[in-house]
Write a protein that holds these residues in place. Structure first.
Motif, PDB file in Angstrom:
ATOM      1  N   MET A   8       0.839  -1.156  -0.090  1.00  0.00           N
ATOM      2  CA  MET A   8      -0.051   0.094  -0.069  1.00  0.00           C
ATOM      3  C   MET A   8       0.918   1.155   0.144  1.00  0.00           C
ATOM      4  O   MET A   8       1.839   1.256   0.612  1.00  0.00           O
ATOM      5  N   GLY A   9       0.463   2.193  -0.753  1.00  0.00           N
ATOM      6  CA  GLY A   9       1.213   3.316  -0.836  1.00  0.00           C
ATOM      7  C   GLY A   9       0.341   4.508  -1.093  1.00  0.00           C
ATOM      8  O   GLY A   9      -0.453   4.625  -1.854  1.00  0.00           O
ATOM      9  N   SER A  10       0.929   5.904  -0.654  1.00  0.00           N
ATOM     10  CA  SER A  10       0.221   7.076  -0.955  1.00  0.00           C
ATOM     11  C   SER A  10       1.105   8.294  -0.691  1.00  0.00           C
ATOM     12  O   SER A  10       1.909   8.333   0.103  1.00  0.00           O
ATOM     13  N   ASN A  11       0.874   9.221  -1.665  1.00  0.00           N
ATOM     14  CA  ASN A  11       1.607  10.557  -1.399  1.00  0.00           C
ATOM     15  C   ASN A  11       0.873  11.857  -1.856  1.00  0.00           C
ATOM     16  O   ASN A  11       1.338  12.900  -1.727  1.00  0.00           O
ATOM     17  N   GLN A  37      -5.266   7.921   4.044  1.00  0.00           N
ATOM     18  CA  GLN A  37      -5.510   7.139   3.031  1.00  0.00           C
ATOM     19  C   GLN A  37      -5.203   5.722   3.450  1.00  0.00           C
ATOM     20  O   GLN A  37      -6.177   4.504   2.757  1.00  0.00           O
ATOM     21  N   LEU A  38      -3.941   5.193   3.681  1.00  0.00           N
ATOM     22  CA  LEU A  38      -3.834   4.013   4.139  1.00  0.00           C
ATOM     23  C   LEU A  38      -4.477   3.304   5.249  1.00  0.00           C
ATOM     24  O   LEU A  38      -5.331   2.395   5.215  1.00  0.00           O
ATOM     25  N   GLU A  76      -9.066   1.651  -4.639  1.00  0.00           N
ATOM     26  CA  GLU A  76      -8.144   2.815  -5.088  1.00  0.00           C
ATOM     27  C   GLU A  76      -9.082   3.870  -5.585  1.00  0.00           C
ATOM     28  O   GLU A  76      -9.054   5.033  -5.555  1.00  0.00           O
ATOM     29  N   ASN A  77     -10.169   3.632  -6.613  1.00  0.00           N
ATOM     30  CA  ASN A  77     -10.946   4.457  -7.316  1.00  0.00           C
ATOM     31  C   ASN A  77     -11.848   5.104  -6.207  1.00  0.00           C
ATOM     32  O   ASN A  77     -12.170   6.482  -6.600  1.00  0.00           O
ATOM     33  N   GLU A  78     -12.337   4.481  -5.306  1.00  0.00           N
ATOM     34  CA  GLU A  78     -13.331   4.982  -4.195  1.00  0.00           C
ATOM     35  C   GLU A  78     -12.457   6.381  -3.523  1.00  0.00           C
ATOM     36  O   GLU A  78     -13.104   7.123  -3.024  1.00  0.00           O
ATOM     37  N   PRO A 130       2.124  10.847  -8.704  1.00  0.00           N
ATOM     38  CA  PRO A 130       1.563  10.908  -7.310  1.00  0.00           C
ATOM     39  C   PRO A 130       0.242  10.427  -7.426  1.00  0.00           C
ATOM     40  O   PRO A 130      -0.639  10.107  -8.516  1.00  0.00           O
ATOM     41  N   ARG A 131       0.052   9.812  -6.399  1.00  0.00           N
ATOM     42  CA  ARG A 131      -1.308   8.795  -6.137  1.00  0.00           C
ATOM     43  C   ARG A 131      -1.849   9.273  -4.774  1.00  0.00           C
ATOM     44  O   ARG A 131      -1.198   9.172  -3.981  1.00  0.00           O
TER      45      ARG A 131
END
Length: 161
Positions: free
Chosen positions: A8-11, A18-19, A77-79, A90-91
């Motif tokens: 899992m990753g988020s920036n 998010q996580l 992810e889309n939600e 970036p995501r």
């Protein structure tokens, strides 16, 4: 049920939150049990100019087929606002199937073990928190060997999730 590890990753958009939201969504997946979540880690983006990433690994037991699980992960992810504008951009959230039991998967949409696993300290170290010390990947590599070849550099283990 098979043991599956999800990177899992988020920036973007409060990465730690998010996580946490992703973990809650994983716990709600049908035919799936969330059995563990690593600590959260921060690392620099692999590409210059992007915000730092927050990463973790979740362990699941599931009877879902690999591509069904992939579809469910992409729906999460889309939600959470994921926009697929560029491959390495970036995501808000990135969920990757890192390992799926002892399966080797080579589908157009899914490669398992994850094809860059050996280069990703931000996946290997959280994975090591959840996996058995003697974990052998489906392709024969040992997790301990991958860790030894990928130093804990540029990672910051966060004190809490």
């Amino acid at each position: 049920m098979e043991r599956i590890y999800i990177g899992m990753g988020s920036n973007l958009a409060d990465p730690a939150e998010q996580l946490r939201s992703a973990v809650n969504a994983l716990a709600q997946l049908p035919q799936t049990e969330l059995v563990g979540v690593s600590a959260f880690y921060q690392s620099d983006s692999l590409l210059p100019g992007q915000p730092r990433y927050t990463n973790a690994v979740a362990a699941l037991h599931s009877t879902l087929a690999p591509l069904d699980l992939l579809d469910a992960l992409q729906a999460i992810e889309n939600e959470q606002g994921r926009e697929r504008l560029e491959r390495w951009g970036p995501r808000t959230l990135d969920l990757d199937i890192v390992l799926f039991g002892d399966r080797l998967i080579d589908e157009p949409r899914l490669k398992v073990p994850h094809y860059h696993l050996q280069e990703r300290a931000f996946v290997l170290y959280p994975l090591a928190e959840l996996a058995p010390a003697d974990l052998r990947l489906a392709d024969g590599r040992m997790l301990s060997d991958l860790l030894a070849a990928c130093p804990f550099v540029g990672l910051e283990r966060l004190s809490q999730n």
